[in-house]
Scaffold this active site. Structure first.
Site, mmCIF file in Angstrom:
data_model
loop_
_atom_site.group_PDB
_atom_site.id
_atom_site.type_symbol
_atom_site.label_atom_id
_atom_site.label_comp_id
_atom_site.label_asym_id
_atom_site.label_seq_id
_atom_site.Cartn_x
_atom_site.Cartn_y
_atom_site.Cartn_z
ATOM 1 N N TYR A 31 1.015 -1.178 0.078
ATOM 2 C CA TYR A 31 -0.009 -0.029 -0.066
ATOM 3 C C TYR A 31 0.728 1.294 0.091
ATOM 4 O O TYR A 31 0.307 2.411 -0.020
ATOM 5 C CB TYR A 31 -1.019 -0.002 1.310
ATOM 6 C CG TYR A 31 -0.193 -0.207 2.365
ATOM 7 C CD1 TYR A 31 0.450 0.997 3.246
ATOM 8 C CD2 TYR A 31 0.072 -1.467 3.064
ATOM 9 C CE1 TYR A 31 1.088 0.773 4.317
ATOM 10 C CE2 TYR A 31 1.061 -1.548 4.150
ATOM 11 C CZ TYR A 31 1.770 -0.532 4.668
ATOM 12 O OH TYR A 31 2.139 -0.654 5.935
ATOM 13 N N GLY A 32 2.312 1.151 -0.107
ATOM 14 C CA GLY A 32 3.196 2.284 -0.037
ATOM 15 C C GLY A 32 4.127 2.243 -0.847
ATOM 16 O O GLY A 32 3.917 2.112 -2.113
ATOM 17 N N LEU A 34 6.336 -0.015 -1.613
ATOM 18 C CA LEU A 34 6.534 -1.295 -2.379
ATOM 19 C C LEU A 34 5.792 -1.382 -3.905
ATOM 20 O O LEU A 34 5.833 -2.156 -4.448
ATOM 21 C CB LEU A 34 6.369 -2.457 -1.385
ATOM 22 C CG LEU A 34 7.204 -2.465 -0.619
ATOM 23 C CD1 LEU A 34 6.956 -3.764 0.312
ATOM 24 C CD2 LEU A 34 8.694 -2.541 -1.069
ATOM 25 N N GLN A 35 4.826 -0.251 -3.725
ATOM 26 C CA GLN A 35 4.073 -0.152 -5.087
ATOM 27 C C GLN A 35 4.782 0.377 -6.088
ATOM 28 O O GLN A 35 4.528 0.094 -7.353
ATOM 29 C CB GLN A 35 2.778 0.767 -4.998
ATOM 30 C CG GLN A 35 1.863 0.356 -3.914
ATOM 31 C CD GLN A 35 0.425 1.193 -3.878
ATOM 32 O OE1 GLN A 35 -0.185 1.220 -4.586
ATOM 33 N NE2 GLN A 35 0.736 2.220 -2.866
ATOM 34 N N GLU A 100 11.557 -4.229 6.004
ATOM 35 C CA GLU A 100 10.464 -3.440 6.733
ATOM 36 C C GLU A 100 10.913 -3.322 8.192
ATOM 37 O O GLU A 100 11.766 -4.272 8.713
ATOM 38 C CB GLU A 100 9.264 -4.264 6.797
ATOM 39 C CG GLU A 100 8.590 -4.482 5.432
ATOM 40 C CD GLU A 100 8.167 -3.061 4.705
ATOM 41 O OE1 GLU A 100 8.088 -2.059 5.482
ATOM 42 O OE2 GLU A 100 7.762 -3.198 3.624
#
Length: 161
Positions: A31-32, A34-35, A100
């Site tokens: 959602y952040g 890594l898109q 992460e």
């Protein structure tokens, strides 16, 4: 992990990294950052198979002092937009999990499709009222962030084997 891109913000204390991958996650909901192709390419050396997805009841919240978001529950009926990565190898999972920040919790989330995916969820603290803005991130931070991810990706690839 990359919070120092803007400044060194404090991170809430955790009990340390547990082996988050023992549950055998298969699909990662992103959602952040890594898109973005440049971030995935930098960390993994490739762009994994992916598809658009959303997670109802969650939002990608802007975080105080960070250029990346945190996935948090949203009681307002909103949905976090993102994508799922569906063909990560065990090695790539280890790279992303090491990348992460320890403060994130790897947890299953139900997607709008009814399918379950795993996501790095922000547990508490430093959450702003506004959502994270991927367009602003791309304009203001992506180039620097992706270059740093490429350096980190090389290091992580050696460390996780």
């Amino acid at each position: 992990m990359l919070q120092s891109i803007t400044h060194s913000a404090s991170v809430p204390e955790t009990t340390g990294r547990r082996d988050r991958l023992t549950a055998g996650p298969d699909i990662l909901f992103c959602y952040g950052t890594l898109q973005f192709d440049a971030v995935l390419e930098g960390l993994l050396g490739r762009i994994p198979a992916r598809a658009p997805a959303s997670a109802p009841g969650w939002r990608a919240a802007a975080l105080e002092g960070r250029v990346y978001p945190g996935l948090v529950h949203s009681p307002h009926g909103v949905s976090a937009d993102g994508m799922i990565l569906t063909d990560l190898s065990d090695r790539e999972w280890r790279i992303l999990d090491t990348f992460e920040d320890d403060v994130y919790e790897l947890r299953p989330v139900t997607l709008a499709s009814g399918r379950s995916g795993w996501a790095y969820v922000w547990p508490a603290g430093e959450v702003l009222d506004r959502d994270w803005d991927p367009e602003a991130f791309a304009d203001e931070h992506l180039q620097t962030y992706a270059a740093r991810c490429a350096r980190i990706g090389l290091s992580l690839a050696k460390r996780v084997g």
